[in-house]
Design a protein around this motif. Structure first.
Motif, mmCIF file in Angstrom:
data_model
loop_
_atom_site.group_PDB
_atom_site.id
_atom_site.type_symbol
_atom_site.label_atom_id
_atom_site.label_comp_id
_atom_site.label_asym_id
_atom_site.label_seq_id
_atom_site.Cartn_x
_atom_site.Cartn_y
_atom_site.Cartn_z
ATOM 1 N N ILE A 1 -4.275 -3.313 5.486
ATOM 2 C CA ILE A 1 -3.388 -2.449 4.715
ATOM 3 C C ILE A 1 -1.950 -2.672 5.170
ATOM 4 O O ILE A 1 -1.624 -2.475 6.349
ATOM 5 C CB ILE A 1 -3.781 -0.971 4.887
ATOM 6 C CG1 ILE A 1 -5.239 -0.760 4.459
ATOM 7 C CG2 ILE A 1 -2.852 -0.054 4.098
ATOM 8 C CD1 ILE A 1 -5.780 0.626 4.755
ATOM 9 N N TYR B 1 -10.293 0.243 9.529
ATOM 10 C CA TYR B 1 -9.303 -0.432 8.684
ATOM 11 C C TYR B 1 -8.172 -0.953 9.571
ATOM 12 O O TYR B 1 -7.872 -0.386 10.626
ATOM 13 C CB TYR B 1 -8.750 0.527 7.631
ATOM 14 C CG TYR B 1 -9.768 0.928 6.578
ATOM 15 C CD1 TYR B 1 -9.889 0.223 5.387
ATOM 16 C CD2 TYR B 1 -10.623 2.004 6.787
ATOM 17 C CE1 TYR B 1 -10.835 0.582 4.438
ATOM 18 C CE2 TYR B 1 -11.573 2.370 5.846
ATOM 19 C CZ TYR B 1 -11.674 1.656 4.668
ATOM 20 O OH TYR B 1 -12.607 2.008 3.735
ATOM 21 N N ILE C 1 -3.248 5.112 0.212
ATOM 22 C CA ILE C 1 -3.702 5.421 1.579
ATOM 23 C C ILE C 1 -4.368 6.791 1.606
ATOM 24 O O ILE C 1 -5.422 6.979 2.211
ATOM 25 C CB ILE C 1 -2.515 5.354 2.567
ATOM 26 C CG1 ILE C 1 -2.053 3.893 2.730
ATOM 27 C CG2 ILE C 1 -2.887 5.950 3.920
ATOM 28 C CD1 ILE C 1 -0.764 3.737 3.511
ATOM 29 N N PRO D 1 1.480 -1.126 4.454
ATOM 30 C CA PRO D 1 2.187 -0.031 3.788
ATOM 31 C C PRO D 1 3.613 -0.413 3.393
ATOM 32 O O PRO D 1 4.251 -1.264 4.019
ATOM 33 C CB PRO D 1 2.210 1.075 4.852
ATOM 34 C CG PRO D 1 1.192 0.674 5.870
ATOM 35 C CD PRO D 1 1.173 -0.821 5.846
ATOM 36 N N PHE E 1 -4.129 -2.122 9.978
ATOM 37 C CA PHE E 1 -2.805 -1.915 9.408
ATOM 38 C C PHE E 1 -1.834 -3.003 9.853
ATOM 39 O O PHE E 1 -1.832 -3.419 11.017
ATOM 40 C CB PHE E 1 -2.256 -0.543 9.804
ATOM 41 C CG PHE E 1 -2.815 0.579 8.965
ATOM 42 C CD1 PHE E 1 -2.164 1.006 7.824
ATOM 43 C CD2 PHE E 1 -4.020 1.178 9.306
ATOM 44 C CE1 PHE E 1 -2.689 2.015 7.039
ATOM 45 C CE2 PHE E 1 -4.552 2.185 8.530
ATOM 46 C CZ PHE E 1 -3.874 2.613 7.387
ATOM 47 N N ASN F 1 -3.521 10.246 7.731
ATOM 48 C CA ASN F 1 -4.394 9.409 6.903
ATOM 49 C C ASN F 1 -4.543 8.014 7.497
ATOM 50 O O ASN F 1 -5.641 7.441 7.509
ATOM 51 C CB ASN F 1 -3.849 9.319 5.477
ATOM 52 C CG ASN F 1 -4.063 10.599 4.689
ATOM 53 O OD1 ASN F 1 -4.976 11.370 4.978
ATOM 54 N ND2 ASN F 1 -3.236 10.827 3.692
ATOM 55 N N MET F 2 -3.440 7.468 7.996
ATOM 56 C CA MET F 2 -3.502 6.131 8.587
ATOM 57 C C MET F 2 -4.327 6.140 9.868
ATOM 58 O O MET F 2 -5.109 5.208 10.123
ATOM 59 C CB MET F 2 -2.083 5.605 8.839
ATOM 60 C CG MET F 2 -1.339 5.262 7.551
ATOM 61 S SD MET F 2 0.178 4.290 7.791
ATOM 62 C CE MET F 2 1.218 5.503 8.597
ATOM 63 N N ALA G 1 0.861 -1.186 0.000
ATOM 64 C CA ALA G 1 0.000 0.000 0.000
ATOM 65 C C ALA G 1 0.894 1.232 0.000
ATOM 66 O O ALA G 1 1.647 1.460 0.948
ATOM 67 C CB ALA G 1 -0.910 0.002 1.225
ATOM 68 N N LEU H 1 -7.987 6.255 8.873
ATOM 69 C CA LEU H 1 -8.478 4.968 8.390
ATOM 70 C C LEU H 1 -8.620 3.962 9.526
ATOM 71 O O LEU H 1 -9.579 3.190 9.565
ATOM 72 C CB LEU H 1 -7.529 4.423 7.312
ATOM 73 C CG LEU H 1 -7.505 5.208 5.991
ATOM 74 C CD1 LEU H 1 -6.437 4.648 5.064
ATOM 75 C CD2 LEU H 1 -8.866 5.158 5.308
#
Length: 402
Positions: free
Chosen positions: A119, A145, A94, A121, A147, A136-137, A89, A140
């Motif tokens: 996700i 979401y 993202i 990254p 990670f 942004n993370m 990602a 989310l």
């Protein structure tokens, strides 16, 4: 765990795209049904034909390339997926997802899917640490979401640091562990109280306390992520809820919280009272604003109902836990509440300790169960503490020593 599971793999344009090939192969070998969506830039690193051979399925790259005229591909794929994985990602995807942008096949499917999204990254260490990417993370993550943090090591750009895509085996393990954990409270109904109450004196004055509601909200969010159907009863706070599995009910006074908690208590399996409810309220409430007096002013107070004790008296099948915010002999007073109020667990915190108490993002607690077993949880974010507390509650619901 992945056998016969429908897994949608999104591959974006980074050098780590080659690892997505191994991820596709391993998932397919485990018996998963894998469909791959590639961005235009991802196809510059790895050929779509590679993923087609490994997944034994067509690869999607173009929103307008409808392979089946009987269906709309990006909606069909979004509905088909049990799990969606973004690996690698990039900062770009993202940012698109956080901004609600749908301008290609992958971003369109991501906005349409109701599946769990993981996700992973992969980017330059400085890109990963950029405030915009971090924000942004966080956004989310607050939306639900999940990670899978990148590893540290030598990056393709020549830097050494955090930003390297996790290995395929680690990605699969992280997903499997989370999926197993997610079912921990599946089918359970959880009732959580949070925040302060406000007790009116007159139209402009009220008594309250410093509770922000953050600990109770963290518990509600964590329970929802573990599969519980959550009712969150909150006093006046500035916090928001976004998880669809959380039914939020806003109240103001201790009496309103008492009534609402009792209304939902019979249908609940797990109840955690994290709210800081007023112990006293003004005996007389004035309909007009009281004017400033030349002398001292005294307000006569009366006791409010003890919500936790009243729930303990009515407890049948419920697992009932409360919080004890203390400043003197916290464990001693907490354990006294555990017995007096017929609780299954008490969560004790010394609100005078550094990093604990009202308003902050961290806490320090001691969990004591009905077997009088203690588990100290050192300084951590309230989200992390909520996760650990729910695991302890899950353990104790089976009547197993921790």
């Amino acid at each position: 765990m992945n056998r016969n599971k429908n897994i949608l793999l999104g591959v974006t344009g980074g050098i780590a795209a080659y690892k997505a090939c191994a991820l596709t192969s391993k998932l397919t070998q485990q018996g998963a049904n894998v469909q791959v969506i590639m961005t235009e830039n991802a196809a510059k690193f790895v050929s779509p034909l590679t993923f087609q051979a490994l997944s034994r399925n067509p690869v999607y790259t173009d929103t307008f390339d409808e392979k089946d005229p009987a269906s709309i591909a990006h909606i069909d794929l979004a509905d088909w997926a049990d799990v969606t994985v973004l690996a690698p990602a990039t900062a770009n995807i993202i940012g698109k997802l956080a901004g609600g942008i749908a301008d290609d096949m992958l971003s369109t499917v991501l906005l349409a899917t109701q599946s769990a999204v993981y996700i992973a990254p992969a980017m330059n260490v400085h890109m990963y640490a950029h405030p915009a990417v971090m924000d942004n993370m966080k956004k989310l993550e607050s939306w639900g979401y999940h990670f899978i943090e990148p590893g540290e090591g030598y990056l393709a750009c020549g830097y050494v640091g955090k930003g390297r895509l996790e290995e395929p085996e680690s990605i699969i393990t992280a997903i499997e562990q989370h999926q197993a954990k997610k079912a921990l409270f599946s089918g359970k109904k959880m009732l959580v109280s949070a925040g302060p109450t406000q007790e009116k004196v007159d139209p402009v004055r009220f008594f309250t306390n410093r509770s922000s509601g953050k600990m109770g909200f963290a518990l509600a969010e964590a329970a929802a992520k573990l599969g519980a159907e959550v009712v969150l009863v909150t006093g006046p706070v500035s916090l928001e809820t976004s998880n669809k599995q959380i039914k939020r009910i806003d109240v103001v006074t201790a009496e309103e919280m008492y009534q609402t908690m009792h209304d939902h208590f019979p249908a609940s399996d797990i109840v955690v009272k994290a709210a800081a409810v007023a112990d006293y309220r003004p005996k007389q409430v004035y309909e007009e604003k009281l004017k400033k007096q030349p002398d001292d002013w005294y307000v006569e107070m009366e006791r409010t109902k003890d919500i936790l004790q009243s729930l303990g008296e009515k407890k049948e099948h419920q697992f009932l836990a409360g919080f004890a915010a203390e400043t003197t002999n916290p464990i001693e007073y907490g354990m006294a509440k555990l017995d007096q109020k017929n609780l299954d667990a008490i969560i004790v915190n010394n609100v005078a300790a550094d990093g604990a108490g009202f308003g902050g993002d961290t806490n320090i607690v001691t969990y004591v169960n009905k077997f009088q077993q203690k588990k100290e949880i050192s300084l951590a974010s309230k989200q992390d503490i909520a996760d650990k507390l729910l695991l302890l509650i899950s353990h104790d619901m089976k009547d197993e020593p921790n």
